[in-house]
Design an enzyme around this catalytic site. Structure first.
Site, mmCIF file in Angstrom:
data_model
loop_
_atom_site.group_PDB
_atom_site.id
_atom_site.type_symbol
_atom_site.label_atom_id
_atom_site.label_comp_id
_atom_site.label_asym_id
_atom_site.label_seq_id
_atom_site.Cartn_x
_atom_site.Cartn_y
_atom_site.Cartn_z
ATOM 1 N N GLY A 160 42.572 31.138 40.884
ATOM 2 C CA GLY A 160 42.336 32.515 40.480
ATOM 3 C C GLY A 160 42.212 32.617 38.986
ATOM 4 O O GLY A 160 42.042 31.605 38.277
ATOM 5 N N LYS B 3 51.908 26.572 41.231
ATOM 6 C CA LYS B 3 50.842 27.267 40.509
ATOM 7 C C LYS B 3 50.850 26.772 39.073
ATOM 8 O O LYS B 3 51.821 26.964 38.333
ATOM 9 C CB LYS B 3 51.054 28.783 40.551
ATOM 10 N N ASP C 284 49.706 43.490 41.158
ATOM 11 C CA ASP C 284 48.432 42.890 41.576
ATOM 12 C C ASP C 284 48.429 42.624 43.080
ATOM 13 O O ASP C 284 48.030 41.548 43.535
ATOM 14 C CB ASP C 284 48.175 41.594 40.801
#
Length: 715
Positions: free
Chosen positions: A164, A189, A279
């Site tokens: 992303g 991540k 988000d």
């Protein structure tokens, strides 16, 4: 005359509702003077109508239907977007859809690439002030992280499972936690750029969230090469948005509500430790192989009430969030925007998307800007029912409340939204939507499907037995007439036989009902009075005492029922359930029974309390108000006529009686319904007939009219 886009869109939607095939070319030929934007609006409405029918939609359709489409940027972009959504609905990925379009229309490659880029922008986190290049893809498997005592790196990156704007996510083996025969999987991540100090703080705080609907943050760190990373528990499953972006098929309503309720529970857990996600979108929701919903990726999370720019350099604020689901105040970067109401808006957006396969903020970047930007943004929340008429009205109201443009008009918390969704899933009324009595009754029967089935059977039995009893009564009446004329002993015997036959029928009916209730008690004794009996008694109070009359020999039977209902209502009040559907049902029946037994003062007192309660929980136009008003008018009229007067009824009492009769005449017929005989209609007409007699109002013309109507009811 040039017509507005709103008129054109409404017309094209109507055409699609009325027929399976719409000739779009012929439709456009009938129009004149349409500009690029108006044509784009029509194409959008036409395309979504076709997608809703699972009809493949190709760009060729619009190229044939619109002359010069390639010279109209907005219309061409809309046609390409519709074609992409159609292919997504057929099971393709976005990459496959774009590749197919480029292959079939090489002359439109630039326009196709532009549309795909805008679509990606709509679904990706926007970062205006900070753009960093994404690192090159890693060769997998590869070692990563701190060095263990064994000399190995702690993590073995095996597979990239997502990427992303902020980073890439890898499935990895944690060597430190793995044992012989057990491999410890985690998700790591790796951020594309160093986080700001506040982002590090919030990632640390996210470790405090321990909830089954949240992917747990295990650790964070920095490699020797300066790469920042966050370690999450590994959840085997799929992302909510993995089937494609907008344009996938709408989800079953109950499944959609259940998913969003679970997401809301996880979001509330984050809010409880002071974290706002900021988000929420399908890609940040995982559904495990076991079907458990998990919220993930608090990469741009903020502290509750945090109004900082998260360290963004320069005077301009940084826009963070996904355009498709971002709250209006987040989009406009207003003071206090990054607070729980922003997450509530996104939850409403997820529900809207699941129900309609449409994006809540608009299907293009320009639409988002129009809907959310500036003082001219939309003032009302989008309605799922406007796109998908079959969506339940209460669920639509829940979604619109979560999507309210103003934060103050939304749910106060994710938890309150979750509770409303759970109530809807359990067929419970949503109080603030002011459901009608009919709606509440429908929900009650859905909560008690077995009761509903048995109530229908009992009602059918009551009606059938009542009809048969009426036939026997008419037959007996005819035979009594013949007896009077012929003075025949045989007719007398037949009449007596009919009386015995009717009595036997009633006895059998009562025995059947007693046996049925015996089964009910044996099956579920605790729920007999709270479940079965209210349903049966209210049907009886509306359909009438078809098996048990109201003669003197049965008055004690009705008085016993009144005593039972007093106790039940008292218990309901003590439990705070005095305004439930079941209690209101009981109380309505109680007022009717008290009227029939002549207890007018108590009936009026109970009825006034009932009217106050239904005024709080039912919409003003609910028909139940009318039925109760008729019963109350009958009660007051009968009380006036039952009073003891020295000679005749005083003028003041007559005026009061006339007022009650006017109420009955005005309301009784519309609310009485189609039942034959309807006891409410009968009670109203009998009250009027009594009032119009010489003893009271002395109105022979109206008396005759009422008597004629009574005869019609008796037929």
């Amino acid at each position: 005359m040039i017509r507005t886009s709103e008129v054109l869109v409404a017309e094209i939607r109507r055409l699609h509702r009325e027929r399976r095939s719409v000739d779009l070319g012929a439709y456009f030929r009938q129009q004149s003077g349409l500009d690029d934007q108006a044509i784009a609006d029509v194409i959008d409405a036409d395309g979504h109508a076709r997608i809703g029918r699972n009809e493949p939609v190709l760009i060729d359709l619009y190229l044939r239907s619109v002359d010069g489409l390639v010279e109209m940027p907005a219309s061409l972009d809309t046609a390409i977007e519709i074609a992409i959504q159609s292919m997504l609905a057929q099971g393709m990925t976005q990459a496959q859809a774009v590749a197919r379009l480029r292959r079939d229309h090489p002359d439109l490659e630039d326009a196709i690439q532009t549309a795909a880029a805008l679509r990606q922008a709509l679904w990706s986190t926007s970062e205006i002030s900070r753009r960093v290049p994404r690192p090159a893809a890693r060769t997998l498997p590869t070692d990563f992280g701190p060095v263990l005592a064994t000399g190995e790196r702690r993590y073995d990156l095996r597979e990239r499972i997502g990427t992303g704007a902020h980073g890439s996510v890898y499935a990895a083996v944690d060597r430190n936690l793995s044992e012989d025969g057990h491999t410890a999987w985690v998700a790591i991540k790796i951020l594309h750029a160093a986080p700001f100090e506040t982002e590090v703080e919030e990632a640390t705080k996210a470790r405090r969230i321990d909830h089954p609907n949240v992917v747990r943050v295990i650790d964070r760190g920095i490699t020797d090469d300066g790469e920042h990373y966050i370690v999450y528990e590994y959840v085997k499953g799929a992302r909510l948005g993995s089937g494609g972006a907008a344009g996938s098929a709408p989800m079953d309503q109950r499944r959609a509500a259940s998913l969003v309720a679970s997401i809301a529970r996880g979001v509330q857990a984050a809010h409880s430790v002071g974290i706002v996600h900021c988000d929420l979108k399908p890609a940040n929701v995982l559904v495990s192989d076991e079907g458990v919903v998990r919220v993930t990726d608090f990469g741009i999370a903020a502290r509750v009430d945090d109004d900082s720019d998260q360290g963004a350099p320069g005077a301009d604020r940084e826009l963070k969030g996904t355009l498709a689901f971002i709250a209006p105040e987040q989009y406009r970067q207003e003071e206090g925007a990054r607070t729980p109401p922003a997450d509530v808006y996104a939850l409403g957006g997820l529900l809207y998307w699941l129900l309609t396969a449409r994006l809540p903020n608009g299907e293009s970047v320009n639409e988002v800007s129009t809907n959310l930007g500036g003082s001219n943004g939309r003032t009302a929340a989008p309605s799922p029912r406007a796109v998908r008429p079959g969506v339940d009205a209460a669920l639509d109201a829940i979604c619109r409340r979560a999507l309210a443009p103003l934060p103050a008009e939304r749910y106060g918390s994710a938890d309150v939204l979750c509770r409303d969704l759970d109530a809807w899933l359990h067929h419970e009324p949503i109080g603030w939507t002011h459901p009608t009595f009919a709606r509440r009754a429908t929900l009650f029967l859905r909560r008690q499907p077995v009761i509903a089935g048995m109530a229908v059977l009992l009602a059918a039995a009551l009606v059938a037995l009542g009809a048969y009893a009426a036939v026997l009564s008419q037959r007996a009446a005819r035979q009594r007439t013949e007896q009077a004329l012929a003075a025949s002993e045989q007719a007398l015997a037949a009449s007596e036989e009919q009386r015995r036959e009717m009595q036997a029928l009633q006895d059998r009916g009562r025995e059947a009902i007693r046996a049925t209730f015996a089964v009910m008690r044996a099956t579920d004794p605790d729920k007999l009075e709270a479940g079965w009996l209210p349903t049966v008694t209210i049907m009886e109070s509306m359909l009438g005492p078809l098996l048990v009359g109201l003669g003197e020999d049965n008055e004690s039977r009705w008085n016993r029922r009144v005593e039972i209902v007093r106790r039940i209502l008292s218990e309901a009040e003590s439990k705070g359930q005095g305004r439930s559907l079941e209690s209101l049902t009981w109380q309505t029946a109680q007022v009717y029974w008290l009227l029939q037994t002549g207890s007018f003062n108590e009936a009026e007192s109970v009825g006034m309390d009932l009217q106050a309660k239904i005024a709080e929980v039912l919409a003003p136009d609910d028909p139940w108000h009318g039925r109760v008003a008729v019963i109350m008018a009958c009660v007051r009229a009968q009380r006036l006529m039952a009073a003891k007067y020295d000679k005749s009824m005083p003028a003041e009492a007559k005026e009061q009686l006339r007022t009650q009769c006017e109420i009955i005449e005005t309301i009784a017929e519309p609310v009485a319904g189609p039942y034959h005989p309807d006891p409410l209609k009968r009670a109203a007409l009998k009250t009027l007939a009594e009032a119009y007699r010489a003893k009271f109002l002395r109105d022979p013309e109206r008396l005759q009219s009422v008597q004629n109507r009574l005869q019609d009811v008796d037929k």
